[in-house]
Design a protein around this motif. Structure first.
Motif, PDB file in Angstrom:
ATOM      1  N   ARG A   1     -23.158 -98.013-108.847  1.00 12.66           N
ATOM      2  CA  ARG A   1     -21.907 -98.298-109.547  1.00 12.66           C
ATOM      3  C   ARG A   1     -20.697 -97.729-108.811  1.00 12.66           C
ATOM      4  O   ARG A   1     -19.581 -98.244-108.959  1.00 12.66           O
ATOM      5  N   GLU A   2     -20.888 -96.675-108.031  1.00 11.48           N
ATOM      6  CA  GLU A   2     -19.755 -96.023-107.371  1.00 11.48           C
ATOM      7  C   GLU A   2     -19.795 -96.135-105.854  1.00 11.48           C
ATOM      8  O   GLU A   2     -18.806 -95.840-105.190  1.00 11.48           O
ATOM      9  N   ALA A   3     -20.911 -96.562-105.306  1.00 11.54           N
ATOM     10  CA  ALA A   3     -21.036 -96.629-103.847  1.00 11.54           C
ATOM     11  C   ALA A   3     -20.146 -97.721-103.262  1.00 11.54           C
ATOM     12  O   ALA A   3     -19.975 -98.789-103.849  1.00 11.54           O
ATOM     13  N   GLU A   4     -19.605 -97.450-102.091  1.00 15.60           N
ATOM     14  CA  GLU A   4     -18.781 -98.427-101.378  1.00 15.60           C
ATOM     15  C   GLU A   4     -19.590 -99.215-100.363  1.00 15.60           C
ATOM     16  O   GLU A   4     -19.119-100.211 -99.815  1.00 15.60           O
ATOM     17  N   GLY A   5     -20.798 -98.789-100.107  1.00 16.98           N
ATOM     18  CA  GLY A   5     -21.678 -99.446 -99.150  1.00 16.98           C
ATOM     19  C   GLY A   5     -22.935 -98.623 -99.000  1.00 16.98           C
ATOM     20  O   GLY A   5     -23.138 -97.629 -99.709  1.00 16.98           O
ATOM     21  N   PRO A   6     -23.819 -98.999 -98.070  1.00 15.94           N
ATOM     22  CA  PRO A   6     -25.088 -98.292 -97.939  1.00 15.94           C
ATOM     23  C   PRO A   6     -24.946 -96.838 -97.537  1.00 15.94           C
ATOM     24  O   PRO A   6     -25.764 -95.998 -97.915  1.00 15.94           O
ATOM     25  N   GLY A   7     -23.908 -96.498 -96.768  1.00 16.91           N
ATOM     26  CA  GLY A   7     -23.723 -95.115 -96.353  1.00 16.91           C
ATOM     27  C   GLY A   7     -23.454 -94.200 -97.530  1.00 16.91           C
ATOM     28  O   GLY A   7     -24.120 -93.172 -97.709  1.00 16.91           O
ATOM     29  N   SER A   8     -22.463 -94.546 -98.347  1.00 16.68           N
ATOM     30  CA  SER A   8     -22.158 -93.709 -99.506  1.00 16.68           C
ATOM     31  C   SER A   8     -23.237 -93.824-100.568  1.00 16.68           C
ATOM     32  O   SER A   8     -23.448 -92.887-101.351  1.00 16.68           O
ATOM     33  N   PHE A   9     -23.956 -94.949-100.593  1.00 17.63           N
ATOM     34  CA  PHE A   9     -25.045 -95.065-101.570  1.00 17.63           C
ATOM     35  C   PHE A   9     -26.124 -94.027-101.307  1.00 17.63           C
ATOM     36  O   PHE A   9     -26.681 -93.451-102.249  1.00 17.63           O
ATOM     37  N   GLY A  10     -26.427 -93.772-100.033  1.00 15.67           N
ATOM     38  CA  GLY A  10     -27.515 -92.850 -99.695  1.00 15.67           C
ATOM     39  C   GLY A  10     -27.324 -91.483-100.309  1.00 15.67           C
ATOM     40  O   GLY A  10     -28.222 -90.957-100.985  1.00 15.67           O
ATOM     41  N   TRP A  11     -26.152 -90.884-100.128  1.00 18.09           N
ATOM     42  CA  TRP A  11     -25.959 -89.549-100.697  1.00 18.09           C
ATOM     43  C   TRP A  11     -25.726 -89.609-102.196  1.00 18.09           C
ATOM     44  O   TRP A  11     -26.129 -88.693-102.925  1.00 18.09           O
ATOM     45  N   ARG A  12     -25.101 -90.679-102.663  1.00 22.49           N
ATOM     46  CA  ARG A  12     -24.922 -90.809-104.113  1.00 22.49           C
ATOM     47  C   ARG A  12     -26.266 -90.954-104.825  1.00 22.49           C
ATOM     48  O   ARG A  12     -26.434 -90.491-105.953  1.00 22.49           O
ATOM     49  N   PHE A  13     -27.223 -91.588-104.166  1.00 21.42           N
ATOM     50  CA  PHE A  13     -28.538 -91.752-104.773  1.00 21.42           C
ATOM     51  C   PHE A  13     -29.224 -90.398-104.958  1.00 21.42           C
ATOM     52  O   PHE A  13     -29.803 -90.117-106.017  1.00 21.42           O
ATOM     53  N   LEU A  14     -29.160 -89.551-103.946  1.00 24.43           N
ATOM     54  CA  LEU A  14     -29.741 -88.218-104.083  1.00 24.43           C
ATOM     55  C   LEU A  14     -29.054 -87.434-105.194  1.00 24.43           C
ATOM     56  O   LEU A  14     -29.710 -86.757-105.998  1.00 24.43           O
ATOM     57  N   ASP A  15     -27.736 -87.542-105.256  1.00 20.06           N
ATOM     58  CA  ASP A  15     -27.005 -86.866-106.331  1.00 20.06           C
ATOM     59  C   ASP A  15     -27.422 -87.407-107.697  1.00 20.06           C
ATOM     60  O   ASP A  15     -27.558 -86.646-108.667  1.00 20.06           O
ATOM     61  N   ALA A  16     -27.613 -88.722-107.776  1.00 23.12           N
ATOM     62  CA  ALA A  16     -27.996 -89.329-109.053  1.00 23.12           C
ATOM     63  C   ALA A  16     -29.382 -88.886-109.485  1.00 23.12           C
ATOM     64  O   ALA A  16     -29.635 -88.660-110.678  1.00 23.12           O
ATOM     65  N   LEU A  17     -30.302 -88.765-108.535  1.00 20.36           N
ATOM     66  CA  LEU A  17     -31.632 -88.251-108.869  1.00 20.36           C
ATOM     67  C   LEU A  17     -31.528 -86.860-109.481  1.00 20.36           C
ATOM     68  O   LEU A  17     -32.159 -86.561-110.505  1.00 20.36           O
ATOM     69  N   ALA A  18     -30.744 -86.003-108.853  1.00 23.03           N
ATOM     70  CA  ALA A  18     -30.611 -84.631-109.328  1.00 23.03           C
ATOM     71  C   ALA A  18     -29.882 -84.550-110.659  1.00 23.03           C
ATOM     72  O   ALA A  18     -30.181 -83.685-111.492  1.00 23.03           O
ATOM     73  N   ALA A  19     -28.928 -85.450-110.884  1.00 19.18           N
ATOM     74  CA  ALA A  19     -28.098 -85.384-112.090  1.00 19.18           C
ATOM     75  C   ALA A  19     -28.749 -86.037-113.304  1.00 19.18           C
ATOM     76  O   ALA A  19     -28.364 -85.753-114.442  1.00 19.18           O
ATOM     77  N   THR A  20     -29.721 -86.904-113.089  1.00 25.57           N
ATOM     78  CA  THR A  20     -30.341 -87.604-114.217  1.00 25.57           C
ATOM     79  C   THR A  20     -31.150 -86.629-115.063  1.00 25.57           C
ATOM     80  O   THR A  20     -31.977 -85.875-114.550  1.00 25.57           O
ATOM     81  N   SER A  21     -30.922 -86.663-116.356  1.00 27.84           N
ATOM     82  CA  SER A  21     -31.605 -85.760-117.280  1.00 27.84           C
ATOM     83  C   SER A  21     -32.686 -86.512-118.048  1.00 27.84           C
ATOM     84  O   SER A  21     -32.631 -87.740-118.177  1.00 27.84           O
ATOM     85  N   PRO A  22     -33.665 -85.799-118.576  1.00 27.21           N
ATOM     86  CA  PRO A  22     -34.651 -86.448-119.441  1.00 27.21           C
ATOM     87  C   PRO A  22     -33.997 -87.173-120.618  1.00 27.21           C
ATOM     88  O   PRO A  22     -34.429 -88.272-120.981  1.00 27.21           O
ATOM     89  N   ALA A  23     -32.970 -86.589-121.192  1.00 25.61           N
ATOM     90  CA  ALA A  23     -32.281 -87.232-122.322  1.00 25.61           C
ATOM     91  C   ALA A  23     -31.662 -88.556-121.898  1.00 25.61           C
ATOM     92  O   ALA A  23     -31.669 -89.533-122.659  1.00 25.61           O
ATOM     93  N   GLU A  24     -31.130 -88.594-120.687  1.00 27.03           N
ATOM     94  CA  GLU A  24     -30.532 -89.829-120.170  1.00 27.03           C
ATOM     95  C   GLU A  24     -31.595 -90.917-120.028  1.00 27.03           C
ATOM     96  O   GLU A  24     -31.362 -92.075-120.375  1.00 27.03           O
ATOM     97  N   LEU A  25     -32.768 -90.553-119.520  1.00 26.01           N
ATOM     98  CA  LEU A  25     -33.848 -91.535-119.398  1.00 26.01           C
ATOM     99  C   LEU A  25     -34.337 -91.991-120.760  1.00 26.01           C
ATOM    100  O   LEU A  25     -34.684 -93.161-120.947  1.00 26.01           O
ATOM    101  N   ALA A  26     -34.369 -91.080-121.719  1.00 23.75           N
ATOM    102  CA  ALA A  26     -34.839 -91.436-123.057  1.00 23.75           C
ATOM    103  C   ALA A  26     -33.926 -92.467-123.717  1.00 23.75           C
ATOM    104  O   ALA A  26     -34.361 -93.222-124.595  1.00 23.75           O
TER     105      ALA A  26
END
Length: 266
Positions: free
Chosen positions: A233-258
């Protein structure tokens, strides 16, 4: 049809609580992103592949993952030693038969590993179709077939190995030969970042350390799809997606998945 009793939200909480040590025998291209993916999700990666120690390490790891992306005779021997040791002590292990149809040598390595009956087999639709003896026009690592076209092959392989088969693509499919689940989410940018699929294989292994194989595969795919969608949703292309994806993995909470509905049963 019975559904897993452990939800993706509960599985993520368990993963982070236990941080399972996961032995990742993966290719040169994938080592860095795969290790970072597991760390971001909450697991503990170990990139141990040599025949001199891979079997011994598999006996102490909570899970083992094997990816045949960059093969050599020494690496194949390390893979076989790790899978054999994992079987001996009841450690779950995951096989990723990357482009196994690309050469006779690669096909032989995939057959030898498949004969050791992986707990979970993960591939794209073309890899799964070809591994089950079907036809595909693919020649390299990218799929040339739609995910749903591989469902019969995935069911057959699950019945053959006694394990779980995962087919990944625009949607993802999981089957144990009887049950089938499909998972939606992710981002069109994901195929433009090298080795994310290989990293997913390692993450599935980490989940297999804390959950039954079917639950593990579904839960890993849900987290991957959710983080991919969030990063996209926030990436400008594959480069920014790569680091944003790692951040998203770390930021996702169990409550968010539920609070998300990504799994369809069929």
């Amino acid at each position: 049809m019975p559904r897993p009793t452990l939800s993706p939200a509960d599985a993520l909480a368990a993963l982070r609580a236990e941080a399972p040590l996961t032995q990742c025998i993966t290719n040169y291209v994938a080592m860095n992103i795969a290790a970072n993916t597991l760390l971001a999700a909450g697991a503990a990666p170990a990139m141990v592949h040599t025949v001199e120690e891979s079997g011994d390490f598999a006996r102490i790891a909570r899970a083992v993952t094997i990816n045949i992306g960059t093969l050599s005779p020494a690496w194949v021997q390390g893979m076989l030693a790790a899978a054999t040791a994992a079987n001996a002590v009841g450690t779950p292990w995951v096989l990723d038969p990357v482009a196994h149809f690309a050469s006779p040598y690669r096909a032989q390595a995939a057959r030898e590993l498949l004969a050791l009956r992986p707990t979970i087999l993960r591939g794209n639709a073309s890899e799964i179709l070809a591994l089950a003896g079907g036809d595909t026009t693919a020649r390299g690592v990218d799929a040339a077939d739609p995910v749903m076209a591989a469902e019969p092959a995935a069911r057959a392989l699950a019945q053959q190995t006694g394990g779980v088969v995962v087919v990944t693509g625009a949607i993802d499919l999981v089957t144990d030969g009887a049950r089938v689940a499909t998972i939606t989410g992710g981002s069109p940018l994901m195929p433009q970042v090298t080795a994310l699929g290989c990293s997913l294989t390692c993450l599935i292994g980490s989940y297999a350390a804390i959950a039954a194989p079917f639950e593990a595969a579904v839960s890993a795919l849900v987290l991957f799809a959710h983080a991919g969608e969030r990063a996209g949703r926030e990436a400008e292309g594959p480069g920014s997606f790569g680091w944003r994806f790692l951040d998203a993995l770390a930021a996702t909470s169990p409550a968010e998945l539920a609070a998300t509905e990504r799994v369809t049963w069929g």
